[in-house]
Design a protein around this motif. Structure first.
Motif, mmCIF file in Angstrom:
data_model
loop_
_atom_site.group_PDB
_atom_site.id
_atom_site.type_symbol
_atom_site.label_atom_id
_atom_site.label_comp_id
_atom_site.label_asym_id
_atom_site.label_seq_id
_atom_site.Cartn_x
_atom_site.Cartn_y
_atom_site.Cartn_z
ATOM 1 N N LEU A 640 3.121 0.857 -35.482
ATOM 2 C CA LEU A 640 4.191 1.761 -35.065
ATOM 3 C C LEU A 640 4.023 2.195 -33.608
ATOM 4 C CD1 LEU A 640 4.658 4.033 -38.204
ATOM 5 C CD2 LEU A 640 6.325 2.459 -37.218
ATOM 6 N N GLU A 641 2.805 2.443 -33.181
ATOM 7 C CA GLU A 641 2.578 2.836 -31.791
ATOM 8 C C GLU A 641 2.983 1.714 -30.841
ATOM 9 O OE1 GLU A 641 -1.477 4.016 -31.807
ATOM 10 O OE2 GLU A 641 -1.050 6.073 -32.452
ATOM 11 N N ALA A 642 2.696 0.463 -31.234
ATOM 12 C CA ALA A 642 3.118 -0.668 -30.412
ATOM 13 C C ALA A 642 4.641 -0.791 -30.415
ATOM 14 C CB ALA A 642 2.490 -1.956 -30.933
ATOM 15 N N PHE A 643 5.270 -0.617 -31.566
ATOM 16 C CA PHE A 643 6.722 -0.732 -31.691
ATOM 17 C C PHE A 643 7.424 0.290 -30.816
ATOM 18 C CE2 PHE A 643 10.855 -0.107 -33.545
ATOM 19 C CZ PHE A 643 11.217 -1.341 -34.089
ATOM 20 N N LEU A 644 6.933 1.528 -30.853
ATOM 21 C CA LEU A 644 7.588 2.594 -30.101
ATOM 22 C C LEU A 644 7.259 2.542 -28.614
ATOM 23 C CD1 LEU A 644 6.950 5.500 -32.631
ATOM 24 C CD2 LEU A 644 9.114 4.314 -32.222
ATOM 25 N N GLY A 645 6.061 2.059 -28.270
ATOM 26 C CA GLY A 645 5.662 2.046 -26.863
ATOM 27 C C GLY A 645 6.183 0.858 -26.103
ATOM 28 N N CYS A 646 6.214 -0.336 -26.738
ATOM 29 C CA CYS A 646 6.684 -1.546 -26.049
ATOM 30 C C CYS A 646 7.071 -2.580 -27.092
ATOM 31 C CB CYS A 646 5.595 -2.100 -25.129
ATOM 32 S SG CYS A 646 6.125 -3.589 -24.222
ATOM 33 N N PRO A 647 8.361 -2.732 -27.395
ATOM 34 C CA PRO A 647 8.786 -3.732 -28.379
ATOM 35 C C PRO A 647 8.331 -5.152 -28.033
ATOM 36 C CG PRO A 647 10.566 -2.190 -27.942
ATOM 37 C CD PRO A 647 9.491 -1.897 -26.935
ATOM 38 N N PHE A 648 8.153 -5.432 -26.733
ATOM 39 C CA PHE A 648 7.690 -6.765 -26.325
ATOM 40 C C PHE A 648 6.278 -7.023 -26.863
ATOM 41 C CE2 PHE A 648 5.756 -9.583 -23.044
ATOM 42 C CZ PHE A 648 6.572 -10.692 -23.232
ATOM 43 N N LYS A 649 5.378 -6.056 -26.711
ATOM 44 C CA LYS A 649 4.030 -6.194 -27.249
ATOM 45 C C LYS A 649 4.072 -6.300 -28.773
ATOM 46 C CE LYS A 649 -0.316 -3.673 -27.849
ATOM 47 N NZ LYS A 649 -1.115 -2.483 -27.481
ATOM 48 N N TRP A 650 4.877 -5.468 -29.408
ATOM 49 C CA TRP A 650 4.969 -5.491 -30.865
ATOM 50 C C TRP A 650 5.451 -6.856 -31.354
ATOM 51 C CZ3 TRP A 650 9.366 -6.301 -33.835
ATOM 52 C CH2 TRP A 650 9.214 -6.108 -35.214
#
Length: 932
Positions: A640-650
């Motif tokens: 979730l932290e990756a999704f909210l911080g940078c969808p590209f990384k997620w």
């Protein structure tokens, strides 16, 4: 008649140029000193095989044990620090003296000479070395009186290039009827009006005048920064030459040169390179290292990762996963992995054989194999391991490697050149090294213990230079090759000295003898060369690549050895002093000059200019099929932290499953200490042997943690117990003990009672399933709360709470609590500082209260942000949040304006700790045009 062409060094094919193209000559054999001894030994009937270095060293070590009875010998002090190094050094002195004429008689003049003479008189007989074989052969030749058939020995070097003992052999052979032809005087073979001819005459004449050079290309010094660049430069030039008429001097880095020749479509040399770091040779030292306490988890991981290792793949994976969880052999995670691997092996055997007894036996065999490789008695690295115990380990490794040899041969047809043959050869060498080390250990005195350092030194002696394996096979049309410049014994069209650097051509060791010792040895009939004579012989060998060429001589050097300057070869000083100042610069070709077009026409034709490609920069938003961006599976706080911080990384990490490449990722540093501290504190409060929370005091907690730390650190965090890390170990022990006391005091003061550790919690986040594991669940008056344990980062966690970004504890609170009710209290307990950070002053009186929006607001803001990015992804857009990219316009058109920067629905991009920085290329400067 047998004709032997004798050079001062064994090996090499420079003699090829003495034969016409396609010529075969019967009764002709090129040899060095060792080759001559072996060939004549067969003729005379005298055994002429030299014992291996470890065998001789083991025997000489026994002599030292017997001689060093008082501990006051000339070598005793050094031997206590480095027994095998001293033995090797003294054996080298003994062999050198024998080669220069010592008969093994008494010596005086110094305590060292007296000790060497006394050692020579001790038994049992020393396994034969080169001087012993030469002496025996000389005696045999003299005793026979006449050789059985005519022998002609043609010297390629002056007699003074051979030690006195070898010269006596030549004299004995002449007395027995052999014809020994001395080497002729060195000649200048190139025309006098060429640079090569000028340099040759300058080296031979020794005239005071120093001639100038024209830079006509007949004498070249090739330079580059690195061996790789030098190899490309050499190969580019070799394209224009007839390699069959050349001799290459290759003392170092043959694979680098061969790779460059292959890239240019030229025949490769096929010179093998020896290395003790080859994977098959690492099995034994890794097993020996695991016999010492504490067992290093990194060594265990290396053994599991070795190609062709001792365990099946599924067992390797299970044990590596265990080391990733708890980096220590024998930890709870390790034991669980062993049971998992045994169960898998049993199930596999049952599926194949359909026989329960066979399946059980297969599982038991795997358990025993794991214990053989990773178990057994552990020894102190300083006190050492008994020599018989170390020898037993060597024997088991040798037996296993021998089994690999048989298995490799059984799997294939064993045709020459096949991978099966190569594999069996490597494992045969591994078995031989293990047997050699076993013999060295068996020869040690009963009851002796070897420290880990001494054992590894002994292993190094057994391995020697390692396995010789050619990365490239020799191909038709290749030049003649020699490993040493003095090996250029036959004139040829041109010579190439690859590796004209100091480290590639080590000369003799510095003279070890004092003036008094030299005089004593002279009186004893030992003809030691004086330092000047030794240097002259060395220089004579260096001149051979230049004097042996008729058309061109090339010296190839590089300027850097890693990050350090490589320095200049000593022979470069002589060349500089023989020609006019600045003359060598006219003959020097640097790789950068060739690339700039400064070389001759043939070189420029071999290089092609390639225009640089346009830099591909990161797009603000990538367009992909929307169905590939639908979140699947159960959400975690990390995803979730990756999704909210940078969808590209997620998208790269969780949808594309792109992960950083790694063999094994063992915890180290703060990550290792943090994981271990978590387990100790959780077990103290909730484990099977937990404290009596109601009666325990802070001192009880401190003592419990220290005891648990000492009992478990070698199994669960073994890297903390490594030698030299005593300060870090004490710091870790103090930190965990202090944190245990602080945590217990805090819970008692606030009225909370620990009820569970690592509790799995499940629920819903924004309509999707989510789960996690809570570090510590505490209870008061029937109400539960969450403590998330963190090793350090007090300021960072405080900022998370202030800004409403502490998603982890907010998510866990929502999953732990009941829907429709107020979320349970939560906070970060920072072990390093002994403080609890929270936004809930009522739940945790006395904690460090942070003025932030709280868990409910954090959770709601995160859900709002999650739903917004879901809309963006549903449109097939993957925005990158890297600074400088204008992604807002792209996503705004698809899902409306993004959340404001100060909104709880917006999180800062995780660029600082992102694994995908190489993929997420930064935008170019504004004055550069980028290609999207």
């Amino acid at each position: 008649m047998l004709t032997l062409l004798l050079s001062a060094h064994d090996g090499g094919t420079a003699w090829r140029h003495l034969l016409a193209e396609g010529e075969a000559r019967a009764g002709f054999e090129p040899v060095g000193p060792l080759g001559l001894v072996r060939r004549l030994g067969r003729i005379v009937g005298v055994p002429a095989e030299i014992a291996t270095a470890p065998e001789r060293l083991a025997s000489y070590g026994l002599r030292l044990d017997a001689h060093d009875d008082s501990g006051s010998r000339s070598y005793s002090s050094s031997r206590r620090q480095d027994p095998f190094g001293v033995a090797r050094y003294l054996l080298g002195l003994r062999d050198a003296l024998r080669l220069f004429g010592w008969d093994g008689g008494a010596l005086d003049g110094s305590a060292r000479l007296a000790d060497l003479a006394a050692l020579e008189q001790l038994g049992p007989p020393l396994p034969a070395g080169l001087p012993d074989v030469i002496a025996d052969l000389t005696t045999g030749v003299v005793a026979d009186g006449k050789l059985p058939f005519p022998v002609r020995i043609e010297l390629c070097a002056s007699r003074r290039a051979f030690p006195p003992l070898f010269r006596r052999l030549l004299d004995a052979l002449e007395g027995a009827g052999a014809t020994v032809v001395d080497a002729g005087a060195a000649l200048a073979r190139a025309p006098a009006d060429t640079d090569l001819g000028t340099v040759q005459r300058a080296l031979l004449d020794g005239r005071s005048e120093r001639p100038a050079l024209q830079g006509d290309g007949t004498f070249l010094l090739l330079e580059a920064d690195t061996p790789l660049e030098a190899a490309e430069l050499t190969a580019a030039l070799a394209r224009t030459r007839a390699l069959q008429q050349a001799t290459f001097v290759v003392p170092t880095q043959p694979a680098t040169l061969d790779a460059a020749l292959a890239r240019q479509g030229l025949p490769t040399l096929g010179v093998p390179s020896a290395s003790h770091l080859r994977p098959h040779l690492q099995v034994l030292p890794l097993r020996l290292a695991l016999a010492f306490a504490p067992q290093d988890p990194f060594r265990a991981a290396e053994l599991l990762l070795l190609p062709g290792g001792p365990l099946p793949r599924h067992a390797q994976r299970a044990l590596l996963e265990a080391l990733g969880q708890m980096p220590g052999v024998g930890s709870p995670a390790w034991r669980h992995a062993v049971e998992k691997a045994v169960a898998a092996e049993t199930a596999r055997a049952a599926a194949e054989r359909k026989d329960a007894s066979v399946a059980d036996a297969a599982g038991a065999a795997l358990r025993e194999r794991i214990d053989d490789w990773f178990g057994g008695e552990l020894h102190c690295p300083v006190a050492g391991i008994p020599a018989p115990a170390a020898a037993a380990l060597c024997s088991s490794v040798a037996a296993w490697a021998g089994g690999r040899v048989r298995g490799a041969l059984d799997r294939g047809n064993a045709e020459p050149g096949s991978d099966t043959v190569d594999d069996s050869t490597l494992w045969s060498h591994a078995a031989a090294v293990a047997r050699t080390l076993e013999q060295l250990l068996v020869a040690r005195p009963p009851g002796e213990r070897l420290s880990q350092q001494s054992l590894m030194q002994l292993h190094g002696l057994a391995v020697g230079s390692g396995s010789e394996v050619a990365d490239f096979g020799g191909e038709s049309g290749r030049p003649a090759m020699v490993p040493h410049p003095a090996g250029v014994t036959a004139p040829c069209a041109e010579t190439v000295w690859w590796g004209f650097v100091p480290d590639a051509d080590l000369g003799p060791a510095p003279d070890p003898w004092t003036g008094v010792e030299r005089e004593t040895l002279r009186r004893a009939g030992v003809a030691l060369p004086d330092p000047g004579e030794q240097r002259a012989l060395e220089a004579e060998g260096w001149r051979r690549p230049i004097l042996g060429a008729r058309e061109r001589a090339i010296l190839v050097r590089w300027r850097l050895a890693g990050a350090d300057l490589a320095g200049a070869h000593p022979f470069l000083d002589e060349l500089s002093s023989r020609v006019a100042d600045g003359a060598l610069r006219r003959c020097t070709v640097a790789s950068e000059h060739v690339l700039a077009g400064a070389g001759d026409a043939s070189w420029r034709a071999a290089t092609v200019e390639v225009a640089p490609a346009s830099i591909m920069t990161q797009r603000p938003a990538w367009k992909v099929p929307p169905q590939t961006l639908v979140p699947t599976g159960t959400l975690s706080s990390t995803s979730l932290e990756a999704f909210l911080g940078c969808p590209f990384k997620w998208a790269l990490r969780y949808q594309a499953q792109l992960k950083p490449g790694e063999g094994v990722n063992l915890p180290d540093g703060n990550r290792l200490l943090g994981d271990f501290a978590h387990r100790v504190l959780q077990d103290m409060l909730c484990g099977d042997e937990k404290l009596d929370f109601a009666a325990a005091t802070a001192e009880d907690a401190r003592a419990w943690a220290r005891k648990a730390f000492d009992a478990r650190v070698g199994l669960e965090a073994a890297r903390l117990v490594r030698r030299g890390g005593e300060v870090e170990l004490d710091r870790a022990r103090t930190l965990i003990a202090t944190a245990a006391a602080s945590l217990l005091e805090f819970l008692k003061r606030t009225g909370w009672r620990p009820v569970d550790a690592e509790r799995e919690v499940n629920g819903i986040f924004a309509g999707l399933p989510a789960s996690g594991f809570v570090d510590l669940v505490v209870e008061r008056d029937g109400v539960e709360a969450i403590l998330d344990l963190k090793l350090s980062g007090l300021r960072y966690r405080q900022e998370e709470l202030e800004q409403g970004q502490a998603l982890q504890i907010a998510l866990y609170a929502s999953l732990l609590g009941k829907r429709g009710r107020k979320l349970p209290a939560a906070g970060f307990f920072v072990l390093e500082d002994g403080q609890l950070l929270t936004t809930d002053a009522k739940a945790f009186p006395g904690a460090t209260i942070v003025d932030g929006p709280g868990t409910e607001a954090t959770l709601k803001g995160s859900e709002d942000g999650f739903r917004y990015w879901q809309k963006v992804l549903a449109a097939g857009l993957v925005p990158s949040m890297r600074e400088g990219l204008d992604w807002a316009a792209a996503v705004g058109a698809a899902a409306g304006p993004p959340p404001d920067e100060d909104s709880l629905a917006r999180r800062p991009p995780p660029c600082r700790y992102c694994d995908y920085k190489p993929v997420c290329v930064p935008p170019p400067p504004k004055d550069e045009e980028a290609t999207p």
